[in-house]
Design an enzyme around this catalytic site. Sequence first.
Site, PDB file in Angstrom:
ATOM      1  N   HIS A 186       5.876   5.562  -2.119  1.00  0.00           N
ATOM      2  CA  HIS A 186       6.573   4.288  -2.237  1.00  0.00           C
ATOM      3  C   HIS A 186       5.734   3.169  -1.640  1.00  0.00           C
ATOM      4  O   HIS A 186       4.907   3.405  -0.769  1.00  0.00           O
ATOM      5  CB  HIS A 186       7.935   4.345  -1.535  1.00  0.00           C
ATOM      6  CG  HIS A 186       7.830   4.439  -0.054  1.00  0.00           C
ATOM      7  ND1 HIS A 186       7.512   5.607   0.592  1.00  0.00           N
ATOM      8  CD2 HIS A 186       7.973   3.497   0.911  1.00  0.00           C
ATOM      9  CE1 HIS A 186       7.470   5.386   1.894  1.00  0.00           C
ATOM     10  NE2 HIS A 186       7.735   4.111   2.119  1.00  0.00           N
ATOM     11  N   HIS A 240       0.857  -1.184   0.000  1.00  0.00           N
ATOM     12  CA  HIS A 240       0.000   0.000   0.000  1.00  0.00           C
ATOM     13  C   HIS A 240       0.893   1.233   0.000  1.00  0.00           C
ATOM     14  O   HIS A 240       2.082   1.144   0.312  1.00  0.00           O
ATOM     15  CB  HIS A 240      -0.906   0.009   1.243  1.00  0.00           C
ATOM     16  CG  HIS A 240      -0.144  -0.198   2.501  1.00  0.00           C
ATOM     17  ND1 HIS A 240      -0.079  -1.424   3.135  1.00  0.00           N
ATOM     18  CD2 HIS A 240       0.634   0.630   3.232  1.00  0.00           C
ATOM     19  CE1 HIS A 240       0.696  -1.325   4.207  1.00  0.00           C
ATOM     20  NE2 HIS A 240       1.145  -0.090   4.283  1.00  0.00           N
TER      21      HIS A 240
END
Length: 190
Positions: free
Chosen positions: A127, A42
């Site tokens: 990221h 996620h």
Amino acid sequence: MRLFAAVLPPEDVTAALAAEVAALRKLPGADGPRWTGRPGWHFTLAFYGEVDDDLVPDLSARLERAAHRTAPFELALRGGGQFGHGRVLWAGAEGDVATLRLLADRAEAAGRKAGVEMGEHRRYTPHLTVARGREAFDVGPYVEALDGFRSRAWTVTDLALVRSNLPRSGVPGEQPRYETVARSPLGASG
């Protein structure tokens, strides 16, 4: 509850990344880092840590307002990088990264306004963590291999409030369990 706000990629996007990570895990030295799994993939927007139960309703309401003020946007997984001088390997993002950063800022502000201790503000770097090492490892070959990776683009339509349940068994390699507590639609009237 240990909570964070996140953007959750669709299943087919994480499946494409899983295929890429499977190839990375065949590279020399791949047995050194701890590889994360699809349930943990996620984009964390704001990490709240342990949040008192009495703060959760206000935090949820503030996140919902933040989501409503943010229009849906396009995103894709693209390339990779590292943090911590070779301790974290991640997949990056492309698309409307400016809106992703705005959503991260709004999620952080929601936490602060709800009374959550947030620590110092850092510029958000989109990221998705794919591997971690207790010791630094040579991330160069992995970053190079990820350079050509690109998932399909998707439209981000909601903001998730996620609970993280840390491993308690003591079994090496056990991963945290993630539970989506709430989803707030982006751009909705509210």
